[in-house]
Design a protein around this motif. Structure first.
Motif, PDB file in Angstrom:
ATOM      1  N   GLN A 195       0.738   0.920  -3.666  1.00 25.19           N
ATOM      2  CA  GLN A 195      -0.666   1.184  -3.343  1.00 25.19           C
ATOM      3  C   GLN A 195      -1.607   0.704  -4.449  1.00 25.19           C
ATOM      4  O   GLN A 195      -2.710   0.235  -4.179  1.00 25.19           O
ATOM      5  N   GLU A 196      -1.141   0.808  -5.683  1.00 28.20           N
ATOM      6  CA  GLU A 196      -1.980   0.365  -6.799  1.00 28.20           C
ATOM      7  C   GLU A 196      -2.028  -1.149  -6.926  1.00 28.20           C
ATOM      8  O   GLU A 196      -3.018  -1.723  -7.368  1.00 28.20           O
ATOM      9  N   LEU A 197      -0.930  -1.779  -6.510  1.00 25.99           N
ATOM     10  CA  LEU A 197      -0.828  -3.233  -6.662  1.00 25.99           C
ATOM     11  C   LEU A 197      -1.567  -3.985  -5.547  1.00 25.99           C
ATOM     12  O   LEU A 197      -2.105  -5.061  -5.765  1.00 25.99           O
ATOM     13  N   PHE A 198      -1.578  -3.407  -4.341  1.00 23.12           N
ATOM     14  CA  PHE A 198      -2.102  -4.146  -3.192  1.00 23.12           C
ATOM     15  C   PHE A 198      -3.181  -3.421  -2.384  1.00 23.12           C
ATOM     16  O   PHE A 198      -3.143  -3.436  -1.155  1.00 23.12           O
ATOM     17  N   PRO A 199      -4.167  -2.800  -3.046  1.00 23.36           N
ATOM     18  CA  PRO A 199      -5.176  -2.068  -2.256  1.00 23.36           C
ATOM     19  C   PRO A 199      -5.915  -2.966  -1.267  1.00 23.36           C
ATOM     20  O   PRO A 199      -6.212  -2.553  -0.142  1.00 23.36           O
ATOM     21  N   ASP A 200      -6.198  -4.216  -1.665  1.00 28.43           N
ATOM     22  CA  ASP A 200      -6.929  -5.140  -0.794  1.00 28.43           C
ATOM     23  C   ASP A 200      -6.122  -5.496   0.456  1.00 28.43           C
ATOM     24  O   ASP A 200      -6.637  -5.507   1.571  1.00 28.43           O
ATOM     25  N   PHE A 201      -4.829  -5.760   0.276  1.00 28.16           N
ATOM     26  CA  PHE A 201      -3.990  -6.123   1.428  1.00 28.16           C
ATOM     27  C   PHE A 201      -3.737  -4.916   2.338  1.00 28.16           C
ATOM     28  O   PHE A 201      -3.640  -5.050   3.553  1.00 28.16           O
ATOM     29  N   LYS A 213      -6.900  -4.524   4.378  1.00 33.02           N
ATOM     30  CA  LYS A 213      -7.135  -5.569   5.369  1.00 33.02           C
ATOM     31  C   LYS A 213      -6.089  -5.584   6.483  1.00 33.02           C
ATOM     32  O   LYS A 213      -6.416  -5.759   7.657  1.00 33.02           O
ATOM     33  N   TYR A 214      -4.814  -5.430   6.113  1.00 36.51           N
ATOM     34  CA  TYR A 214      -3.748  -5.593   7.115  1.00 36.51           C
ATOM     35  C   TYR A 214      -2.977  -4.307   7.422  1.00 36.51           C
ATOM     36  O   TYR A 214      -2.107  -4.302   8.289  1.00 36.51           O
ATOM     37  N   GLY A 215      -3.269  -3.253   6.681  1.00 37.45           N
ATOM     38  CA  GLY A 215      -2.593  -1.985   6.943  1.00 37.45           C
ATOM     39  C   GLY A 215      -1.128  -1.951   6.561  1.00 37.45           C
ATOM     40  O   GLY A 215      -0.362  -1.159   7.121  1.00 37.45           O
ATOM     41  N   PHE A 216      -0.735  -2.818   5.619  1.00 34.52           N
ATOM     42  CA  PHE A 216       0.669  -2.819   5.193  1.00 34.52           C
ATOM     43  C   PHE A 216       1.079  -1.449   4.655  1.00 34.52           C
ATOM     44  O   PHE A 216       0.317  -0.806   3.933  1.00 34.52           O
ATOM     45  N   SER A 217       2.304  -1.037   4.993  1.00 33.92           N
ATOM     46  CA  SER A 217       2.755   0.240   4.438  1.00 33.92           C
ATOM     47  C   SER A 217       3.831   0.081   3.367  1.00 33.92           C
ATOM     48  O   SER A 217       4.161   1.043   2.683  1.00 33.92           O
ATOM     49  N   GLU A 265       7.266  -5.017   4.727  1.00 34.88           N
ATOM     50  CA  GLU A 265       6.370  -5.335   5.833  1.00 34.88           C
ATOM     51  C   GLU A 265       5.447  -6.506   5.466  1.00 34.88           C
ATOM     52  O   GLU A 265       5.255  -7.430   6.250  1.00 34.88           O
ATOM     53  N   ALA A 266       4.910  -6.452   4.253  1.00 36.74           N
ATOM     54  CA  ALA A 266       3.999  -7.512   3.812  1.00 36.74           C
ATOM     55  C   ALA A 266       4.755  -8.824   3.603  1.00 36.74           C
ATOM     56  O   ALA A 266       4.224  -9.907   3.842  1.00 36.74           O
ATOM     57  N   SER A 267       6.006  -8.737   3.165  1.00 35.51           N
ATOM     58  CA  SER A 267       6.769  -9.945   2.839  1.00 35.51           C
ATOM     59  C   SER A 267       7.165 -10.744   4.072  1.00 35.51           C
ATOM     60  O   SER A 267       7.373 -11.953   3.974  1.00 35.51           O
ATOM     61  N   ILE A 268       7.298 -10.085   5.217  1.00 40.11           N
ATOM     62  CA  ILE A 268       7.663 -10.836   6.418  1.00 40.11           C
ATOM     63  C   ILE A 268       6.442 -11.163   7.293  1.00 40.11           C
ATOM     64  O   ILE A 268       6.551 -11.814   8.313  1.00 40.11           O
ATOM     65  N   PHE A 269       5.274 -10.711   6.837  1.00 38.60           N
ATOM     66  CA  PHE A 269       4.037 -10.964   7.582  1.00 38.60           C
ATOM     67  C   PHE A 269       3.670 -12.447   7.533  1.00 38.60           C
ATOM     68  O   PHE A 269       3.824 -13.101   6.506  1.00 38.60           O
ATOM     69  N   LYS A 270       3.235 -12.972   8.658  1.00 38.11           N
ATOM     70  CA  LYS A 270       2.782 -14.373   8.693  1.00 38.11           C
ATOM     71  C   LYS A 270       1.300 -14.411   8.338  1.00 38.11           C
ATOM     72  O   LYS A 270       0.448 -14.189   9.209  1.00 38.11           O
ATOM     73  N   PHE A 271       1.008 -14.639   7.073  1.00 37.02           N
ATOM     74  CA  PHE A 271      -0.392 -14.688   6.642  1.00 37.02           C
ATOM     75  C   PHE A 271      -1.096 -15.872   7.293  1.00 37.02           C
ATOM     76  O   PHE A 271      -0.541 -16.968   7.370  1.00 37.02           O
TER      77      PHE A 271
END
Ligand SMILES: [Zn+2]
Length: 276
Positions: A38-44, A47-51, A55-61
């Motif tokens: 949560q501290e490292l990726f507040p912006d993501f 924006k994308y609701g990553f938990s 989840e973020a690593s397999i997301f197709k940005f």
């Protein structure tokens, strides 16, 4: 614990299998969505609701700039600035000067970053320290850390520009970190061969298979290691896990299961070994 120490000290070689549970002990929780995430990726997250990281690593940005902003921040934090951990230190002390081999699905590259020999490590699912053509137009791997470092530094004060994004030197298209996220992943056939030759070399010898933090349903590492122990007459199986100890009946007579906190268990093993 005393019997495990005896087996390790008498062994001709140690084969280590490590998975997600080991990473968690080092503070890297792929699907925990912990405070560090949560501290490292507040912006993501906003924006994308990553938990979590997975989840973020397999997301197709939608944009390459975003993909590399995420990846560089992730990899720089967990690998670029990695300085070991107490569980890693204990593992290294347990290995001592024994021949060893590590087979792992962990991709953060910590075993090699901690000074263990690259030649003795097989990262089944690749690692964050290298990258490849995302379309696999050729099979060469390229080191990633220089470009990761640069992008991680730039984003502290500004934004990553398109010129900073790595491109395939052959086809000019996108690159991706060398981890098994899709069918274009380049398998580490060399690592697979080194693993097999280690197993062949210690066939019939006193081999300790030390399994660290691998879930009980894991088919990729746990099942092959248990099969190996079953086939090898002089192998010993030691599994360390928190709440998920599984030992099949057929190898029970040559197995030890240690349920609990891995850092504590390995530290205890290390301490007793040096005092013997
Ligand atoms: Zn290419």
């Amino acid at each position: 614990m005393k019997k495990i120490i005896e087996k390790i000290e008498e062994s001709d070689a140690i084969l280590i299998g490590a998975s997600n549970g080991f990473s968690i002990c080092e503070g890297l929780h792929l699907f925990g969505g912990d405070q560090a995430f949560q501290e490292l990726f507040p912006d993501f997250i906003e924006k994308y609701g990553f938990s979590n990281i997975l989840e973020a690593s397999i997301f197709k940005f939608p944009k390459e700039e975003e993909k590399w902003t995420y990846l560089s921040r992730l990899i720089w934090h967990y690998s670029g600035t990695y300085h070991g951990s107490s569980v890693m230190d204990s593992l290294k002390s347990i290995i001592m000067d024994k021949p060893y081999f590590i087979v792992t699905s962990n991709g953060e590259g910590h075993f090699s970053l901690a000074g263990l020999e690259n030649e003795q490590i097989y990262e089944i699912e690749g690692n964050w320290l290298s990258m490849q053509c995302a379309h696999r137009c050729h099979d060469t791997l390229y080191p990633s850390m220089d470009v990761i470092k640069k992008m991680a530094q730039v984003q502290q004060t500004g934004k990553i520009t398109s010129e900073m994004i790595p491109k395939c030197p052959f086809c000019g298209r996108e690159m991706q970190i060398h981890v098994a996220t899709d069918h274009n992943f380049i398998p580490d056939s060399d690592g697979q061969k080194r693993f097999q030759s280690f197993v062949n070399k210690y066939h019939g010898k006193n081999l300790v298979v030390l399994e660290l933090g691998i879930g009980c349903r894991n088919q990729m590492i746990k099942a092959p290691l248990m099969n190996l122990v079953n086939q090898e007459p002089n192998a010993t199986y030691v599994t360390v896990n928190k709440g998920e100890i599984y030992i099949p009946e057929v190898i029970k007579h040559k197995s030890f299961g240690v349920d609990g906190d891995m850092t504590e268990i390995l530290t205890l093993l290390k301490g007793k070994m040096t005092s013997m």
